[in-house]
Design an enzyme around this catalytic site. Structure first.
Site, mmCIF file in Angstrom:
data_model
loop_
_atom_site.group_PDB
_atom_site.id
_atom_site.type_symbol
_atom_site.label_atom_id
_atom_site.label_comp_id
_atom_site.label_asym_id
_atom_site.label_seq_id
_atom_site.Cartn_x
_atom_site.Cartn_y
_atom_site.Cartn_z
ATOM 1 N N GLU A 51 0.838 -1.201 0.000
ATOM 2 C CA GLU A 51 0.000 0.000 0.000
ATOM 3 C C GLU A 51 0.877 1.256 0.000
ATOM 4 O O GLU A 51 0.398 2.362 0.215
ATOM 5 C CB GLU A 51 -0.943 0.006 1.201
ATOM 6 C CG GLU A 51 -1.710 -1.305 1.339
ATOM 7 C CD GLU A 51 -2.870 -1.216 2.319
ATOM 8 O OE1 GLU A 51 -3.678 -0.278 2.220
ATOM 9 O OE2 GLU A 51 -2.964 -2.103 3.202
ATOM 10 N N ARG A 76 4.908 2.995 -1.615
ATOM 11 C CA ARG A 76 5.569 3.253 -2.895
ATOM 12 C C ARG A 76 6.923 2.544 -2.978
ATOM 13 O O ARG A 76 7.795 2.738 -2.134
ATOM 14 C CB ARG A 76 5.761 4.757 -3.069
ATOM 15 C CG ARG A 76 4.437 5.518 -3.035
ATOM 16 C CD ARG A 76 4.590 6.996 -3.303
ATOM 17 N NE ARG A 76 5.440 7.694 -2.357
ATOM 18 C CZ ARG A 76 5.061 8.179 -1.184
ATOM 19 N NH1 ARG A 76 3.797 8.028 -0.773
ATOM 20 N NH2 ARG A 76 5.900 8.808 -0.409
ATOM 21 N N SER A 135 6.900 5.071 2.207
ATOM 22 C CA SER A 135 7.832 5.540 1.191
ATOM 23 C C SER A 135 9.151 4.794 1.262
ATOM 24 O O SER A 135 9.693 4.561 2.337
ATOM 25 C CB SER A 135 8.059 7.041 1.438
ATOM 26 O OG SER A 135 9.237 7.507 0.830
ATOM 27 N N GLY A 183 20.758 9.717 7.613
ATOM 28 C CA GLY A 183 21.291 10.716 8.534
ATOM 29 C C GLY A 183 20.540 10.845 9.844
ATOM 30 O O GLY A 183 20.937 11.635 10.710
ATOM 31 N N LYS A 201 23.788 6.785 13.586
ATOM 32 C CA LYS A 201 23.027 7.340 12.478
ATOM 33 C C LYS A 201 22.319 6.180 11.782
ATOM 34 O O LYS A 201 22.837 5.057 11.747
ATOM 35 C CB LYS A 201 23.960 8.042 11.473
ATOM 36 C CG LYS A 201 24.601 9.326 11.981
ATOM 37 C CD LYS A 201 23.592 10.470 12.025
ATOM 38 C CE LYS A 201 24.185 11.749 12.613
ATOM 39 N NZ LYS A 201 24.931 12.538 11.633
#
Lengths: 333, 333, 333
Positions: free
Chosen positions: C210, C212, C230, C276, C293
């Site tokens: 659902e 990208r 995303s 980052g 990080k």
């Protein structure tokens, strides 16, 4: 009281092997009464293919003669579906009938027995030439091409889009591919391009929907869902809690909720509240009252959720006094 | 100077009751000068249905003879729309003309008087058979079915999609259903599948747009909107501030802004800045200079917004010195 | 071993100037062996337009006679594309062949040489009448209108949507406009309305998508991408790191990642992790082990990322012991 749960006259698409692909019910009935109840009494329960004579007679009795005239004139085979009660789904026709009941606003989301719907809906290629059996699609693309035609495939899915079957009054739908048949859109609802409404889910209207209404979720009158906002569904990780959103709420853009909300609640743009989110509740004077998990606030009204820009804390403001608030929260534990 | 604000020859769809559904203007004119001004002088202001002779003559004079030839040959009824000034909208034809002016790049977003546009645009079913009066849709679906045809409904909305009317040069549009007529897409703009551009909104180009450009929002050259990023619109809760984004900015995926940004600004993926967001401004050495609300930074350039992963604080970094920064912020207060 | 990298028989659309617009390959071959290798031996390498006799013979030899029968009967011109090795793209036909190899599951994303694909794919208007040269579109719209037809423009893009060319078995695709040709969808994958899969990207299946999937991103078996989640692509700001997601992961709604993840990782709804992002790693007892990080955790398994609701801190929980964890992190530095 009627002894029939639902009835409808419909039209089916079939593939070459006589397998049913979909079903369109122009005017389904729920709990038919009086003359309508009498009209459907002689129809067997379940799904019945009608002779042209019976089809014409039934169409007249349920007030569909004018609408169906072009089909009746051609002796297009019609089907009658009669459900005596709201049992689990047993065939594609009763699945489609229940999805129509929802989109025709005859039943509210979560009020119908949709058990086994995934098992009975076939996976269909929805194309510019109508529904095509997914196994026939490859050849259909080549056949179209050999005739110099374009076969446009819009979706390959168990559920069709609503507006090819039902267009409720007083709605706007900017991108129809994002509303499944079985969505309930109340009068005065606008679903913008980023909005989405699953089957068995809906907005009671009026609403401005630019976010996603997952399966099982109901949104109350006057509530706006901002762009890309999310309501967590039970089908996809939301767990046991069924999310609903009350009236006059605002879910900000890119925000989301995994808990049900009462009325007049706001979630700030970009903030996602889940049942497990720890947060601080502030009273009407902005004083911290208690630390809670999101789920403890489920269903409460008049809440404003945000993540503070300086402390990074998720906070929930309300217009209630500390003591009243404390009691309300205890009552829900 | 021209005494005509805008002029166009167009084609309309009407329903059976002669109600206008839409209007296509292949080559609208703004402030026509010289020969063009002379050509349109004799046309009455407002909306005029043309006789075939007048249509052919006007088409020749405004350079549309070749394009319109297939229509002129059939005596397809054409309409002339002449607007003497940029007044509030009074009919569907002038609404469509202004939307065309925007998508043809003849007017910038926010430069036209669009008052009363919602009142004059009818709600239309946009289908594979063209626009259909929403009240005729139910029957149209059944009629198509009786002829063995599929009627695909793409949207039920006041605004059509742009590319059925205007395709500006040098753009790519991955999903055309997400760009409304009235969007302004500059040369070199790509709108990916997740991108959206409302009417009276746009990207000046070149741009990579994977986020949402709300009504009234303008995005400057070289700016990228990441996937699902959000610009808050005045129509949906953004309040009085009109958001715009300058040049060479990057709005990260799932990020958003409720404040206008200057040039060379970045919002980190997943961060939403609103006018009310409290945040800390850091100077070029990363030293905190001031706490401000988002709206105090409206329109500033060279800002990087992020939410720190350890403090949870929303911070705004800049390449300016503390003292310069302090002055700039005071100047805007 | 075969001395041919790939071979296919296909059909092209051309515009009036004989410019190729697209190419459909119903059944491409990769590394053909035995009889198939022999069949294609006589075909010159590159792109060859076939005489009807050669087309019929080749179709028989590669098992496409039945499928292509309607085209062969009409002497529809067919094209043969034979690639001796996986070199950079030199024409539209080999670009389409490689995109077909991906969507037919014959090649995994990131395994093909797609260099210069953007240079060789023309920008096309994808319409209800098939692909149209974007320069011919204005006139095509008017011509359709003069015949009383609607020309629906679905996209203006270099890449077509997958399902007009390839429909892999065992998938559901709720909105076909969001899957580009060249996407790889494994058996058992459902892409919901909000899902998106670019070319040279994919879900190995089974998956519920659902969110990208950007160009170059691969999602492993059993992983779910929540609504609007995303994955950062190398084409759009993700930099050098190629994101991939292992098996049995859950990326929450409106969440995202700019780092590759191993297996059994979870990102909480609404949280975006980039290379980052500073964050705190907690061991199996919830004790902080180290500040790192995001990029230092790239590719690790069994991680749960969230932003704490009270501290605002991004934290990463794992089921490993502190000492083991410390070693693993050091090993990756």
């Amino acid at each position: 009281m009627s002894d029939v749960f639902a009835f409808a006259l419909g039209l089916r698409h079939k593939n070459a092997d006589d397998r049913v692909l979909d079903c369109l019910f122009p005017q389904p009935l729920i709990h038919p009464q009086g003359d309508l109840a009498e009209a459907v009494q002689s129809v067997p329960s379940g799904c019945t293919e009608l002779t042209p004579e019976v089809a014409a007679k039934l169409a007249a009795q349920v007030g569909l003669s004018a609408k169906l005239a072009p089909l009746l004139e051609r002796d297009e085979p019609l089907v009658a579906v009669k459900l005596v009660d709201d049992a689990p789904i047993t065939c594609i026709e009763d699945a489609y009938l229940k999805l129509h009941l929802l989109s025709h606003r005859l039943s509210l989301p979560n009020s119908l027995n949709l058990e086994r719907i995934f098992a009975h809906l076939p996976n269909i290629a929805w194309t510019s030439a109508g529904p095509i059996d997914v196994n026939d699609l490859d050849q259909a693309i080549l056949n179209a091409r050999s005739e110099g035609l374009n076969l446009e495939v819009f979706a390959v899915d168990k559920f069709p889009k609503m507006v090819n079957y039902v267009v409720p009054t007083g709605v706007r739908i900017a991108d129809a591919s994002r509303i499944r048949l079985g969505a309930y859109l109340g009068e005065g609802t606008t679903v913008m391009h980023e909005g989405f409404v699953n089957f068995n889910a809906g907005a009671l209207g009026p609403n401005m929907i630019e976010g996603r209404i997952s399966q099982g979720v109901i949104v109350g009158a006057g509530t706006d869902l901002g762009g890309s906002s999310s309501t967590m569904g039970t089908l996809s990780g939301g767990g046991e809690i069924i999310v609903s959103i009350g009236e006059q709420c605002l879910i900000g853009a890119n925000a989301g909720t995994g808990i049900p909300l009462g009325d007049r609640c706001t979630i700030e743009a970009g903030v996602y509240i889940t049942g497990g989110t720890p947060l601080v509740v502030l009273d009407e004077d902005g004083q911290p009252v208690r630390e809670v998990k999101g789920r403890e606030l489920a269903g409460h009204s008049d809440l404003l959720f945000m993540r503070h820009g300086l402390s990074g804390q998720v906070i929930c403001r309300t217009n209630r006094q500390a003591i009243e608030l404390n009691n309300a929260l205890h009552a829900h534990n």
